[in-house]
Structures are given as C-alpha cells and as structure tokens.
Design a protein around this motif. Sequence first.
Motif, PDB file in Angstrom:
ATOM      1  N   LEU A  39     -12.919  -0.224 -12.243  1.00 55.36           N
ATOM      2  CA  LEU A  39     -11.844   0.399 -11.481  1.00 55.36           C
ATOM      3  C   LEU A  39     -12.319   0.524 -10.039  1.00 55.36           C
ATOM      4  O   LEU A  39     -13.517   0.640  -9.790  1.00 55.36           O
ATOM      5  CB  LEU A  39     -11.537   1.796 -12.036  1.00 55.36           C
ATOM      6  N   VAL A  40     -11.398   0.522  -9.099  1.00 57.12           N
ATOM      7  CA  VAL A  40     -11.742   0.677  -7.689  1.00 57.12           C
ATOM      8  C   VAL A  40     -10.966   1.868  -7.138  1.00 57.12           C
ATOM      9  O   VAL A  40      -9.768   2.019  -7.407  1.00 57.12           O
ATOM     10  CB  VAL A  40     -11.412  -0.603  -6.886  1.00 57.12           C
ATOM     11  N   VAL A  41     -11.667   2.711  -6.380  1.00 57.58           N
ATOM     12  CA  VAL A  41     -11.071   3.889  -5.754  1.00 57.58           C
ATOM     13  C   VAL A  41     -11.479   3.937  -4.289  1.00 57.58           C
ATOM     14  O   VAL A  41     -12.471   3.327  -3.902  1.00 57.58           O
ATOM     15  CB  VAL A  41     -11.505   5.200  -6.464  1.00 57.58           C
ATOM     16  N   ALA A  42     -10.733   4.687  -3.494  1.00 55.59           N
ATOM     17  CA  ALA A  42     -11.069   4.833  -2.081  1.00 55.59           C
ATOM     18  C   ALA A  42     -12.170   5.867  -1.866  1.00 55.59           C
ATOM     19  O   ALA A  42     -12.884   5.807  -0.870  1.00 55.59           O
ATOM     20  CB  ALA A  42      -9.823   5.213  -1.281  1.00 55.59           C
ATOM     21  N   ASP A  43     -12.321   6.821  -2.801  1.00 57.63           N
ATOM     22  CA  ASP A  43     -13.282   7.906  -2.641  1.00 57.63           C
ATOM     23  C   ASP A  43     -13.947   8.194  -3.988  1.00 57.63           C
ATOM     24  O   ASP A  43     -13.351   8.836  -4.857  1.00 57.63           O
ATOM     25  CB  ASP A  43     -12.558   9.144  -2.113  1.00 57.63           C
ATOM     26  N   ALA A  44     -15.156   7.705  -4.168  1.00 53.28           N
ATOM     27  CA  ALA A  44     -15.858   7.856  -5.448  1.00 53.28           C
ATOM     28  C   ALA A  44     -16.128   9.312  -5.780  1.00 53.28           C
ATOM     29  O   ALA A  44     -15.975   9.730  -6.939  1.00 53.28           O
ATOM     30  CB  ALA A  44     -17.167   7.067  -5.438  1.00 53.28           C
ATOM     31  N   ALA A  45     -16.511  10.105  -4.811  1.00 59.38           N
ATOM     32  CA  ALA A  45     -16.817  11.515  -5.086  1.00 59.38           C
ATOM     33  C   ALA A  45     -15.581  12.255  -5.573  1.00 59.38           C
ATOM     34  O   ALA A  45     -15.645  13.007  -6.556  1.00 59.38           O
ATOM     35  CB  ALA A  45     -17.393  12.181  -3.840  1.00 59.38           C
ATOM     36  N   ALA A  46     -14.447  12.028  -4.913  1.00 62.38           N
ATOM     37  CA  ALA A  46     -13.207  12.687  -5.335  1.00 62.38           C
ATOM     38  C   ALA A  46     -12.783  12.204  -6.719  1.00 62.38           C
ATOM     39  O   ALA A  46     -12.337  12.999  -7.554  1.00 62.38           O
ATOM     40  CB  ALA A  46     -12.099  12.430  -4.319  1.00 62.38           C
ATOM     41  N   ALA A  47     -12.912  10.902  -6.977  1.00 59.16           N
ATOM     42  CA  ALA A  47     -12.532  10.356  -8.290  1.00 59.16           C
ATOM     43  C   ALA A  47     -13.429  10.919  -9.383  1.00 59.16           C
ATOM     44  O   ALA A  47     -12.946  11.309 -10.450  1.00 59.16           O
ATOM     45  CB  ALA A  47     -12.618   8.834  -8.257  1.00 59.16           C
ATOM     46  N   ARG A  48     -14.723  10.971  -9.131  1.00 58.35           N
ATOM     47  CA  ARG A  48     -15.653  11.514 -10.118  1.00 58.35           C
ATOM     48  C   ARG A  48     -15.343  12.983 -10.384  1.00 58.35           C
ATOM     49  O   ARG A  48     -15.290  13.421 -11.528  1.00 58.35           O
ATOM     50  CB  ARG A  48     -17.096  11.352  -9.648  1.00 58.35           C
ATOM     51  N   ASP A  49     -15.120  13.765  -9.317  1.00 60.04           N
ATOM     52  CA  ASP A  49     -14.786  15.183  -9.482  1.00 60.04           C
ATOM     53  C   ASP A  49     -13.524  15.357 -10.320  1.00 60.04           C
ATOM     54  O   ASP A  49     -13.452  16.253 -11.170  1.00 60.04           O
ATOM     55  CB  ASP A  49     -14.597  15.861  -8.118  1.00 60.04           C
TER      56      ASP A  49
END
Length: 146
Positions: free
Chosen positions: A74-84
């Motif tokens: 998967l690809v996201v713009a913000d890994a920290a926000a997605a992980r949280d």
Amino acid sequence: MDWTLEVVLLPVTDIDRAIAFYRDQVGFVLDHDTRNEQMHIAQLTPRGSGCSIVVGNLPSQTEMAPGSMRGLQLVVADAAAARDELVSRGIEASEITVFDERDGGTFFGFADPDGNTWAVQQIKARAAQPLIPVEARQRFGAEQEA
C-alpha cells in the motif's frame, strides 16, 4: 494498450473475519459481499486505489494457503499518520523504517489475522498528486450510490 491491475485474490480462512478486519480496522471500502449457494466472495478497495482485494471461497482462492500472500504493498502520503491510524484501530504494525531519505524510502508493515503481510510505503507526492484524482473518486462514489 493500457493494462491495469484491478483485483488481487487474498486467501483467508474466515471470509467474514477478513471483511471485518479490512473494512473496520484497515479502512478499506466494502464494494460488495456476494453470497449464494455456490460461493461467498467480497471485494474491498483501499480508499484512493484502483486495485481491490477479493476474499472468498472460489476455487482459485481455496487452492492458495490462507496467509500465504507476502509483501502486498500500500502507498500513503504520511507513514506516521497511517501507522498511528492502524494502531488506534487495534492493528499491530511494525515500527517505521527509513531505507532511503528520498521520497519512497520509508516503510512499515502489518499482517491480517491469517498472516498475509502488507508493506506500507510513504510517498509524500501522493498528497498533492493522488493516482486517482479526488474528482474522479467523488464521481465514482456518486455512481455507486445511484
């Protein structure tokens, strides 16, 4: 000629549990859940994606061992926000790892209840330039509701 990847079959042991995990915890959209006397299949799509996963009991799925898919991405713009977000929904996620400081070099991972694994890659450019423009997503959503 364009060739688009639009569906990935995902082998799972419990279809309803997989639907609940991907819809309620990961946040995928449940496109359809089809049940009849011959089959049970469900298609779920990550928001903003042109590719979906399908869980079910079709022969091509039951031939694969549940949990055998590795490294779906998967690809996201913000890994920290997605992980949280995933952690707040009860999903165990690995720590964020930066393999390369350039955009695209940051990852974390998680697994579904069967052990199928996912890599989540941060590409900051997706915030400004999503693969599927917001207008197209809104238009598609309106078509599905009609």
